[in-house]
Write a protein that holds these residues in place. Structure first.
Motif, PDB file in Angstrom:
ATOM      1  N   GLU A 192       0.826  -1.214   0.000  1.00  0.00           N
ATOM      2  CA  GLU A 192       0.000   0.000   0.000  1.00  0.00           C
ATOM      3  C   GLU A 192       0.861   1.265   0.000  1.00  0.00           C
ATOM      4  N   GLU A 193       0.315   2.337  -0.567  1.00  0.00           N
ATOM      5  CA  GLU A 193       1.000   3.634  -0.485  1.00  0.00           C
ATOM      6  C   GLU A 193       1.022   4.097   0.968  1.00  0.00           C
ATOM      7  N   PRO A 194       2.170   4.642   1.427  1.00  0.00           N
ATOM      8  CA  PRO A 194       2.307   5.047   2.833  1.00  0.00           C
ATOM      9  C   PRO A 194       1.204   6.010   3.288  1.00  0.00           C
ATOM     10  N   GLY A 195       0.836   6.939   2.421  1.00  0.00           N
ATOM     11  CA  GLY A 195      -0.199   7.912   2.784  1.00  0.00           C
ATOM     12  C   GLY A 195      -1.521   7.246   3.127  1.00  0.00           C
ATOM     13  N   VAL A 196      -1.887   6.267   2.350  1.00  0.00           N
ATOM     14  CA  VAL A 196      -3.147   5.556   2.573  1.00  0.00           C
ATOM     15  C   VAL A 196      -3.114   4.836   3.919  1.00  0.00           C
ATOM     16  N   THR A 197      -1.976   4.196   4.196  1.00  0.00           N
ATOM     17  CA  THR A 197      -1.826   3.481   5.459  1.00  0.00           C
ATOM     18  C   THR A 197      -1.963   4.437   6.644  1.00  0.00           C
ATOM     19  N   THR A 198      -1.284   5.562   6.569  1.00  0.00           N
ATOM     20  CA  THR A 198      -1.344   6.560   7.645  1.00  0.00           C
ATOM     21  C   THR A 198      -2.784   6.987   7.901  1.00  0.00           C
ATOM     22  N   LYS A 199      -3.505   7.159   6.808  1.00  0.00           N
ATOM     23  CA  LYS A 199      -4.907   7.577   6.910  1.00  0.00           C
ATOM     24  C   LYS A 199      -5.752   6.499   7.603  1.00  0.00           C
ATOM     25  N   LYS A 200      -5.521   5.240   7.200  1.00  0.00           N
ATOM     26  CA  LYS A 200      -6.265   4.136   7.808  1.00  0.00           C
ATOM     27  C   LYS A 200      -5.933   4.011   9.296  1.00  0.00           C
ATOM     28  N   LEU A 201      -4.664   4.200   9.643  1.00  0.00           N
ATOM     29  CA  LEU A 201      -4.242   4.094  11.043  1.00  0.00           C
ATOM     30  C   LEU A 201      -4.922   5.157  11.906  1.00  0.00           C
ATOM     31  N   ALA A 202      -5.176   6.299  11.315  1.00  0.00           N
ATOM     32  CA  ALA A 202      -5.804   7.399  12.051  1.00  0.00           C
ATOM     33  C   ALA A 202      -7.164   6.977  12.604  1.00  0.00           C
ATOM     34  N   ASP A 203      -7.852   6.079  11.898  1.00  0.00           N
ATOM     35  CA  ASP A 203      -9.150   5.583  12.383  1.00  0.00           C
ATOM     36  C   ASP A 203      -9.009   4.854  13.719  1.00  0.00           C
ATOM     37  N   TYR A 204      -7.792   4.373  13.987  1.00  0.00           N
ATOM     38  CA  TYR A 204      -7.559   3.669  15.248  1.00  0.00           C
ATOM     39  C   TYR A 204      -6.803   4.550  16.242  1.00  0.00           C
ATOM     40  N   ASN A 205      -6.700   5.837  15.938  1.00  0.00           N
ATOM     41  CA  ASN A 205      -5.905   6.753  16.748  1.00  0.00           C
ATOM     42  C   ASN A 205      -4.451   6.318  16.854  1.00  0.00           C
ATOM     43  N   LEU A 206      -3.953   5.773  15.760  1.00  0.00           N
ATOM     44  CA  LEU A 206      -2.563   5.304  15.743  1.00  0.00           C
ATOM     45  C   LEU A 206      -1.769   6.123  14.726  1.00  0.00           C
ATOM     46  N   THR A 207      -0.480   6.260  15.000  1.00  0.00           N
ATOM     47  CA  THR A 207       0.388   6.956  14.049  1.00  0.00           C
ATOM     48  C   THR A 207       1.350   5.973  13.414  1.00  0.00           C
ATOM     49  N   ARG A 208       1.898   6.371  12.295  1.00  0.00           N
ATOM     50  CA  ARG A 208       2.863   5.527  11.597  1.00  0.00           C
ATOM     51  C   ARG A 208       4.118   5.327  12.444  1.00  0.00           C
ATOM     52  N   VAL A 209       4.495   6.359  13.173  1.00  0.00           N
ATOM     53  CA  VAL A 209       5.682   6.287  14.028  1.00  0.00           C
ATOM     54  C   VAL A 209       5.496   5.222  15.112  1.00  0.00           C
ATOM     55  N   GLU A 210       4.304   5.229  15.719  1.00  0.00           N
ATOM     56  CA  GLU A 210       3.973   4.264  16.754  1.00  0.00           C
ATOM     57  C   GLU A 210       4.052   2.833  16.207  1.00  0.00           C
ATOM     58  N   LEU A 211       3.562   2.680  14.977  1.00  0.00           N
ATOM     59  CA  LEU A 211       3.561   1.374  14.329  1.00  0.00           C
ATOM     60  C   LEU A 211       4.989   0.921  14.013  1.00  0.00           C
ATOM     61  N   ASP A 212       5.757   1.818  13.438  1.00  0.00           N
ATOM     62  CA  ASP A 212       7.132   1.483  13.070  1.00  0.00           C
ATOM     63  C   ASP A 212       7.964   1.134  14.301  1.00  0.00           C
ATOM     64  N   ASP A 213       7.674   1.831  15.406  1.00  0.00           N
ATOM     65  CA  ASP A 213       8.382   1.549  16.652  1.00  0.00           C
ATOM     66  C   ASP A 213       8.121   0.112  17.098  1.00  0.00           C
ATOM     67  N   PHE A 214       6.854  -0.318  16.970  1.00  0.00           N
ATOM     68  CA  PHE A 214       6.498  -1.687  17.355  1.00  0.00           C
ATOM     69  C   PHE A 214       7.160  -2.698  16.421  1.00  0.00           C
ATOM     70  N   LEU A 215       7.140  -2.399  15.134  1.00  0.00           N
ATOM     71  CA  LEU A 215       7.695  -3.304  14.137  1.00  0.00           C
ATOM     72  C   LEU A 215       9.190  -3.542  14.347  1.00  0.00           C
ATOM     73  N   ALA A 216       9.850  -2.568  14.968  1.00  0.00           N
ATOM     74  CA  ALA A 216      11.310  -2.643  15.110  1.00  0.00           C
ATOM     75  C   ALA A 216      11.749  -3.430  16.340  1.00  0.00           C
ATOM     76  N   ARG A 217      10.801  -3.837  17.187  1.00  0.00           N
ATOM     77  CA  ARG A 217      11.194  -4.513  18.430  1.00  0.00           C
ATOM     78  C   ARG A 217      11.737  -5.914  18.185  1.00  0.00           C
ATOM     79  N   PRO A 218      12.626  -6.392  19.078  1.00  0.00           N
ATOM     80  CA  PRO A 218      13.083  -7.790  18.989  1.00  0.00           C
ATOM     81  C   PRO A 218      11.937  -8.734  19.349  1.00  0.00           C
ATOM     82  N   PRO A 219      11.996  -9.979  18.890  1.00  0.00           N
ATOM     83  CA  PRO A 219      10.870 -10.907  19.038  1.00  0.00           C
ATOM     84  C   PRO A 219      10.352 -11.048  20.462  1.00  0.00           C
TER      85      PRO A 219
END
Length: 423
Positions: A192-219
């Motif tokens: 997906e285009e990053p802009g679209v994802t950011t927009k969808k995340l907003a519906d959950y009161n989430l930001t892309r930064v918050e998501l990327d932070d989670f994605l970067a964690r060790p298992p």
RNA sequence: GUGGCCGUAGCUCAAUGGUAGAGCUCCAGGUUGUGGUCCUGGCUGUUGCGGGUUCGAGUCCCGUCGGUCACCCCA
């Protein structure tokens, strides 16, 4: 006349390659204590409508049979497996470790790596909820790839636990009912285009930064079963084949825990395999008659063969298997047609002894017969003619020839085989 | 289901709108019982199918079927 769209003819070379794949699958699955099962190719269409998410029905290869039954060619094994388990689960010691090698049908437009009929290896482990079971299955998936000579430089298993996301959502007070839609966003993250994802995340009161932070964690910090799973695979020495990646969630709604997919490292092909834990599915499909935790995965023949043919070292193995499948050990050259009856007797004796033997069914010149022996890939020729009961045994690769009595031939060949094995 | 590209011999491909070809494969020969090379010869076509334009269509146009790739989806 041609094949129907998305269906394949299997010429001998194709069959040999497929046989090589099936043999490897079967051998490795058995190493893990899995036993083979199978079900019908044709099932009532209702079997596939029960599972949550009716959109899959659109790709069913279904029709009405002569008895007015609405039937479907199986698109997968899981519903059949669930029915079989539900019907007789008390007859089997848990956990069940079952595998199948079967053909499946999906009515969809064909493209690279996707046909309307294909074969999959399915492995399912039923009745064990601990992360040890997830680790065992991932280890099996890895060894299935290694069985073809593929290494960590060729493929990677990308692993996640959907429960990591459930914990992520719970910590942010997002209702569990919204999880399926949220996971769709994660599933499409890479396309997906990053802009679209950011927009969808907003519906959950989430930001892309918050998501990327989670994605970067060790298992171990992602949650779910990923910590114990990583430790288990580490202990097995398989850690290098695995990448923990929260972006892997799989498209289907019924997965409940650990999910994984296997890709070729350069990502030139579609997923080679995929699967995960489906702890509620057996209860759903059996109308709550049986409730067992389960997980499974499937490996398809189409993409796997594309990869095996694309890599030089595995292509060589396939080619060798193809040659071996088609070559006789012995080609009997009938140099004098008056001795054809003796030749037929000798051929029968050699075949009774388990040798793969071929010969010309009609009279042919000796040179021609040798050429045929060569073309077929025979390792030895037996020349039979006027000197009967003596025959000549010739090693085609070295052109070395020796004369001996036909009675000694089977024993002589055994010695030669033993010598070949010793080297 | 939507869209791009492509359909010529068994395979890989040629042929300016003007007589459909080559290489490979396959088959048969190259003199009495020994090999992948080499030489000679031979088979294979409703140019995917159906319309249309044209004096003439493999070639241009429309449709259709098939292939392929991407999107959607992916058990």
């Amino acid at each position: 006349m041609q094949t129907l769209p998305g269906f394949r003819d299997f010429y001998p070379a194709d069959c040999a390659a497929r046989r090589c794949v099936f043999d490897t699958w079967r051998e490795v699955a058995r190493r893990y204590g899995f036993v083979e099962m199978d079900g019908p190719t044709l099932e009532p269409v209702e079997l596939y409508k029960k599972k949550s998410g009716g959109e899959l029905v659109g790709q069913l290869f279904d029709f009405v049979d002569k008895g007015e039954r609405h039937v479907a060619l199986r698109p997968e094994m899981t519903p059949t497996l669930a029915r079989m388990v539900a019907a007789k689960e008390r007859e089997f010691k848990k956990p069940l470790k079952w595998f199948s090698i079967a053909n499946y049908f999906r009515y969809e437009k064909q493209q690279k790596g996707r046909l309307r009929e294909f074969t999959q290896l399915n492995c399912d482990l039923i009745g064990e909820a601990s992360p040890a079971a997830d680790a065992e299955m991932i280890a099996l998936a890895i060894d299935l790839m290694r069985g073809f000579g593929l290494g960590a430089e060729d493929f990677v298993v990308r692993v996640n636990d959907r429960n990591a996301w459930m914990q992520f959502l719970a910590a942010r007070n997002i209702a569990a009912e919204r999880a399926p839609d949220f996971l769709q966003i994660i599933d499409k993250l890479e396309r997906e285009e990053p802009g679209v994802t950011t927009k969808k995340l907003a519906d959950y009161n989430l930001t892309r930064v918050e998501l990327d932070d989670f994605l970067a964690r060790p298992p171990a910090e992602l949650g779910g079963a990923l910590g114990p799973l990583a430790a288990d695979l580490e202990a097995r020495g398989l850690r290098e084949f695995v990448e923990f990646d929260p972006k892997i969630v799989r498209g289907l709604a019924y997965y409940t825990g650990v999910v994984f997919e296997i890709f070729d490292r350069p990502r030139k092909f579609r997923a080679l395999a995929g699967g995960g834990r489906y702890d509620n599915l057996i209860a759903t499909l059996s109308d709550n008659a049986v409730d067992l935790p389960a997980l499974g995965f499937a490996v398809g023949d189409v993409v796997l063969l594309e990869l095996l043919r694309a890599l030089p070292h595995t292509a060589a193995k396939l080619a060798a298997a193809t040659r071996a499948a088609g070559s006789p050990e012995l080609y009997v050259v009938i140099a004098d047609e008056t001795f054809r009856p003796q030749a037929l007797g000798l051929i029968r004796a050699l075949r009774d002894a388990g040798r793969r033997v071929d010969f010309s069914l009609t009279a042919a010149k000796v040179g021609k017969q040798f050429q045929t022996a060569e073309t077929l890939g025979a390792t030895h020729a037996v020349v039979l003619g006027a000197e009967w009961p003596q025959v000549k045994l010739k090693t085609l690769a070295t052109r070395a020839e020796e004369t001996l009595s036909h009675i000694e031939l089977p024993a002589r060949l055994s010695r030669s085989n033993a010598a070949a094995r010793a080297t």
